[in-house]
Write a protein that holds these residues in place. Structure first.
Motif, PDB file in Angstrom:
ATOM      1  N   PHE A 182       1.329   0.989 -14.128  1.00 23.62           N
ATOM      2  CA  PHE A 182       1.903   1.171 -12.681  1.00 23.62           C
ATOM      3  C   PHE A 182       0.531   0.877 -11.686  1.00 23.62           C
ATOM      4  O   PHE A 182       1.026   0.107 -10.881  1.00 23.62           O
ATOM      5  CB  PHE A 182       3.000   2.331 -12.242  1.00 23.62           C
ATOM      6  N   ALA A 183      -0.049   1.746 -11.910  1.00 22.15           N
ATOM      7  CA  ALA A 183      -1.335   2.073 -10.701  1.00 22.15           C
ATOM      8  C   ALA A 183      -1.436   0.589 -10.465  1.00 22.15           C
ATOM      9  O   ALA A 183      -2.431   0.017  -9.987  1.00 22.15           O
ATOM     10  CB  ALA A 183      -1.807   3.314 -10.843  1.00 22.15           C
ATOM     11  N   ARG A 184      -2.043   0.061 -11.894  1.00 24.74           N
ATOM     12  CA  ARG A 184      -3.396  -1.504 -12.133  1.00 24.74           C
ATOM     13  C   ARG A 184      -2.020  -1.831 -11.755  1.00 24.74           C
ATOM     14  O   ARG A 184      -3.291  -3.430 -10.932  1.00 24.74           O
ATOM     15  CB  ARG A 184      -3.322  -1.805 -13.326  1.00 24.74           C
ATOM     16  N   ALA A 185      -0.937  -2.639 -11.556  1.00 19.78           N
ATOM     17  CA  ALA A 185      -0.238  -3.614 -11.260  1.00 19.78           C
ATOM     18  C   ALA A 185       0.162  -3.675 -10.038  1.00 19.78           C
ATOM     19  O   ALA A 185      -0.029  -4.507  -9.481  1.00 19.78           O
ATOM     20  CB  ALA A 185       1.011  -4.041 -12.090  1.00 19.78           C
TER      21      ALA A 185
ATOM     22  N   ASP B 252       1.129  -0.878  -0.018  1.00 18.01           N
ATOM     23  CA  ASP B 252       0.071  -0.311   0.038  1.00 18.01           C
ATOM     24  C   ASP B 252       1.051   1.157   0.663  1.00 18.01           C
ATOM     25  O   ASP B 252       0.605   2.721  -1.218  1.00 18.01           O
ATOM     26  CB  ASP B 252      -0.693  -0.394   1.559  1.00 18.01           C
ATOM     27  N   ASP B 253       2.017   1.406   0.701  1.00 13.46           N
ATOM     28  CA  ASP B 253       2.589   2.246   0.499  1.00 13.46           C
ATOM     29  C   ASP B 253       3.991   2.629  -0.807  1.00 13.46           C
ATOM     30  O   ASP B 253       3.354   4.032  -1.318  1.00 13.46           O
ATOM     31  CB  ASP B 253       4.354   1.907   2.306  1.00 13.46           C
ATOM     32  N   VAL B 254       3.693   1.429  -1.613  1.00 14.00           N
ATOM     33  CA  VAL B 254       4.179   1.732  -3.084  1.00 14.00           C
ATOM     34  C   VAL B 254       3.489   2.524  -3.597  1.00 14.00           C
ATOM     35  O   VAL B 254       3.940   3.148  -4.219  1.00 14.00           O
ATOM     36  CB  VAL B 254       4.207   0.101  -3.924  1.00 14.00           C
ATOM     37  N   LEU B 255       1.811   2.273  -3.502  1.00 13.11           N
ATOM     38  CA  LEU B 255       1.351   2.550  -4.323  1.00 13.11           C
ATOM     39  C   LEU B 255       0.817   4.029  -3.933  1.00 13.11           C
ATOM     40  O   LEU B 255       0.407   4.893  -4.629  1.00 13.11           O
ATOM     41  CB  LEU B 255      -0.194   1.930  -4.193  1.00 13.11           C
TER      42      LEU B 255
ATOM     43  N   GLY C 145       6.437  -6.579 -11.227  1.00 11.86           N
ATOM     44  CA  GLY C 145       5.458  -6.237 -13.029  1.00 11.86           C
ATOM     45  C   GLY C 145       5.383  -4.753 -12.739  1.00 11.86           C
ATOM     46  O   GLY C 145       5.574  -4.213 -13.664  1.00 11.86           O
ATOM     47  N   SER C 146       4.997  -4.653 -12.283  1.00 14.20           N
ATOM     48  CA  SER C 146       4.355  -3.251 -11.289  1.00 14.20           C
ATOM     49  C   SER C 146       6.038  -2.312 -11.129  1.00 14.20           C
ATOM     50  O   SER C 146       6.251  -0.815 -12.074  1.00 14.20           O
ATOM     51  CB  SER C 146       3.933  -2.678 -10.050  1.00 14.20           C
ATOM     52  N   TYR C 147       7.233  -2.634 -11.107  1.00  8.04           N
ATOM     53  CA  TYR C 147       8.104  -2.359 -10.860  1.00  8.04           C
ATOM     54  C   TYR C 147       8.884  -2.567 -12.556  1.00  8.04           C
ATOM     55  O   TYR C 147       9.633  -1.587 -12.666  1.00  8.04           O
ATOM     56  CB  TYR C 147       9.748  -2.679 -10.222  1.00  8.04           C
ATOM     57  N   ASP C 148       9.014  -3.767 -13.495  1.00 10.10           N
ATOM     58  CA  ASP C 148       9.953  -3.623 -14.327  1.00 10.10           C
ATOM     59  C   ASP C 148       9.055  -3.081 -15.338  1.00 10.10           C
ATOM     60  O   ASP C 148       9.609  -2.331 -16.589  1.00 10.10           O
ATOM     61  CB  ASP C 148       9.428  -5.643 -14.904  1.00 10.10           C
ATOM     62  N   HIS C 149       7.785  -2.945 -15.837  1.00 11.13           N
ATOM     63  CA  HIS C 149       6.915  -2.446 -16.841  1.00 11.13           C
ATOM     64  C   HIS C 149       6.103  -0.841 -16.459  1.00 11.13           C
ATOM     65  O   HIS C 149       5.434  -0.115 -17.233  1.00 11.13           O
ATOM     66  CB  HIS C 149       5.893  -2.984 -17.045  1.00 11.13           C
ATOM     67  N   GLY C 150       6.910  -0.467 -15.159  1.00  7.58           N
ATOM     68  CA  GLY C 150       5.968   0.719 -14.505  1.00  7.58           C
ATOM     69  C   GLY C 150       7.489   1.687 -13.869  1.00  7.58           C
ATOM     70  O   GLY C 150       7.430   2.788 -14.643  1.00  7.58           O
ATOM     71  N   ILE C 151       7.860   1.372 -13.070  1.00  8.71           N
ATOM     72  CA  ILE C 151       8.404   2.312 -12.187  1.00  8.71           C
ATOM     73  C   ILE C 151      10.223   2.362 -13.477  1.00  8.71           C
ATOM     74  O   ILE C 151      10.543   3.707 -13.651  1.00  8.71           O
ATOM     75  CB  ILE C 151       9.444   1.245 -11.017  1.00  8.71           C
TER      76      ILE C 151
ATOM     77  N   ARG D 270       3.599 -10.902  -5.266  1.00 10.15           N
ATOM     78  CA  ARG D 270       4.650 -10.623  -5.454  1.00 10.15           C
ATOM     79  C   ARG D 270       4.818 -10.088  -7.135  1.00 10.15           C
ATOM     80  O   ARG D 270       6.016  -9.444  -7.317  1.00 10.15           O
ATOM     81  CB  ARG D 270       5.344 -11.652  -4.702  1.00 10.15           C
ATOM     82  N   SER D 271       3.938 -10.990  -7.906  1.00 12.28           N
ATOM     83  CA  SER D 271       4.534 -11.054  -9.178  1.00 12.28           C
ATOM     84  C   SER D 271       3.473  -9.636  -9.980  1.00 12.28           C
ATOM     85  O   SER D 271       4.497  -9.567 -10.870  1.00 12.28           O
ATOM     86  CB  SER D 271       3.499 -12.558  -9.913  1.00 12.28           C
ATOM     87  N   GLU D 272       2.611  -9.508  -9.253  1.00  5.08           N
ATOM     88  CA  GLU D 272       1.927  -8.074  -9.820  1.00  5.08           C
ATOM     89  C   GLU D 272       3.152  -6.768  -9.634  1.00  5.08           C
ATOM     90  O   GLU D 272       2.956  -5.967 -10.114  1.00  5.08           O
ATOM     91  CB  GLU D 272       0.899  -8.229  -8.859  1.00  5.08           C
ATOM     92  N   LEU D 273       3.676  -6.760  -8.074  1.00  8.24           N
ATOM     93  CA  LEU D 273       4.741  -6.361  -8.195  1.00  8.24           C
ATOM     94  C   LEU D 273       5.888  -5.932  -8.915  1.00  8.24           C
ATOM     95  O   LEU D 273       6.043  -5.280  -9.316  1.00  8.24           O
ATOM     96  CB  LEU D 273       4.831  -6.041  -6.495  1.00  8.24           C
TER      97      LEU D 273
END
Length: 461
Positions: free
Chosen positions: A420-423, A77-80, A279-285, A274-277
């Motif tokens: 990022f927000a979705r993943a 939640d802090d990441v998001l 993914g949010s880093y690899d394809h978002g951040i 873990r997979s979604e987070l």
């Protein structure tokens, strides 16, 4: 008279014995161990011990699962909602400061012809940077390095604004000293403010990485306790079967089912999170970082392009024995950085929504470089007005290309922000309800274990 017969000597009476010596007192723990050992010698006692151990293992598994799942859900939640928005906000502070510097130099070149749009852009950038600093200050930890950096930027910002206003005032009056004030303001921006803003951006990215580090590790302690609890329950059921020939003990089966559900929920839920987070880093951040850097490079390139015409050769740099215009030299470096950033962003984009604006920006950059070369040629040939028209003119100027690059990069950043927000949201939601659910299942499992052992104990009454 005959002598009296002698009286035999009587043995001495022993001294009365005192009270018996008190025996050493035993501790309550030692007595408890003895009772436990004694109870374990009987089948009812062993059953009570087994029931207590099973209940303790299941409850411990549930408690540790709830604790570790809560920590990871909070970090997700802090990441998001905290660290990534603050990281993006720090990038916006940097971009706003760089864009304000670019807008100020563009307005200076226009002189008395400065447009309201150019002035409004500068003022909007300054307001955006100031608001971003307020937000960053509200979220900075007291006494941290970020708080110091924010305080420094808050001090430098009005100083920079004062220099820009002096430059504008002297420029409108036709005094050459206005250019000196603008160069001094640019130096303050390039050497003090932007490095401080970049430092703040770096620190916020470190906080973001730390939150990712807290959200993604596997909860090995909870998993190990869950496996141990299941093994103990399986052993207890096997033991019951060997002694009673009864295949099922309803209480132990219920406890095993509750523990299995909790363990599967933990493993699968965390794996999805873990997979979604990740993914949010690899394809978002990662994409956002590259795009922010590319956008900053384009802003710095535009600022140097403008300042090269403001300075008119007053600032030079010597490299490998050859002298260059300092601002043109920096422009070339910034454009190289922009080109590399766009190439990397195109590789990281995983769909058309992300790749299309990047490709458009690459096309805009190519035209920008062509127009800049033409403007530089005019400037080096002494045709200042023609060079100025090719940089800030109404049509066919490099300013159009810069605006297109900036607009396309802003579109790409918005798209990657949504990705990022979705993943990250999916990753956080994958652990939703797990802490409470694990606690409830643990209580049900412990109750089932106690109930199952209690049914066996009832057979001895």
């Amino acid at each position: 008279m005959a002598a009296a017969p002698g009286i035999p000597r009587q043995p001495a009476h022993p001294a009365p014995a005192g009270p018996p010596a008190p025996s050493a007192r035993r501790t309550a723990f030692a007595e408890g161990v003895d009772r436990l050992r004694g109870a374990a010698t009987t089948e009812p006692g062993r059953l009570r011990l087994i029931g207590a151990v099973l209940a303790l293992l299941v409850v411990a598994f549930g408690a540790v699962t709830a604790w570790q799942a809560s920590e990871r859900a909070a970090a997700a939640d802090d990441v998001l909602h905290r660290s990534q928005p603050l990281s993006s906000g720090a990038a916006d502070i940097y971009r706003s400061l760089a864009d304000a510097n670019t807008a100020a130099s563009s307005g200076f070149l226009a002189g008395g012809q400065e447009t309201a749009a150019s002035r409004d852009r500068y003022e909007k950038d300054i307001r955006t940077a100031a608001a971003g600093l307020v937000t960053a200050a509200a979220n900075a930890e007291p006494g941290s390095a970020s708080e110091t950096t924010i305080a420094r930027l808050n001090k430098l910002l009005p100083e920079y604004k004062g220099l820009i206003e002096r430059a504008r005032t002297y420029n409108r009056q036709g005094y050459p000293v206005g250019g000196a004030y603008l160069r001094y303001a640019n130096e303050k921006m390039q050497k003090e403010m932007l490095p401080a803003a970049e430092d703040l951006y770096t620190k916020e990215n470190q906080r973001l990485a730390a939150d990712y580090g807290d959200a993604t590790p596997y909860p090995w302690v909870a998993i190990a306790l869950g496996v141990l609890a299941l093994a103990a329950l399986g052993w207890a059921q096997h033991r019951t079967y060997r002694r009673t020939n009864r295949v099922l003990n309803h209480g132990l089966v219920a406890a095993s089912a509750a523990t299995t559900i909790a363990l599967l929920w933990l493993v699968v839920g965390h794996a999805v999170a873990r997979s979604e987070l990740n993914g949010s880093y690899d394809h978002g951040i990662r994409s956002l970082t590259v795009l922010h850097d590319a956008r900053i490079a384009s802003l710095k390139a535009r600022g140097n392009e403008n300042l090269s015409l403001v300075a008119r050769g007053a600032e030079t740099i010597t490299v490998d024995g050859q002298t260059y215009d300092a601002y043109y030299y920096d422009f070339d470096k910034d454009m190289t950085t922009l080109g590399k950033g766009l190439t990397q962003a195109a590789k990281l984009a995983d769909d058309q929504g992300g790749s299309a604006p990047v490709k458009s920006a690459e096309g805009n950059m190519a035209v920008w470089k062509q127009r800049h070369t033409a403007a530089r040629t005019e400037d080096e040939n002494g045709n200042y007005q023609q060079a100025l028209d090719k940089v800030i003119g109404a049509k066919g100027a490099t300013g159009e290309c810069f605006d297109s690059v900036d607009r396309n990069l802003a579109q790409a950043i918005g798209h990657e922000q949504d990705e990022f927000a979705r993943a990250a949201g999916d990753g956080r939601d994958a652990m939703a309800g797990l802490p409470v659910g694990a606690a409830v299942l643990a209580v049900l499992g412990a109750a089932g274990a106690v109930f199952g052992i209690g049914r066996r104990l009832s057979e001895y009454r």
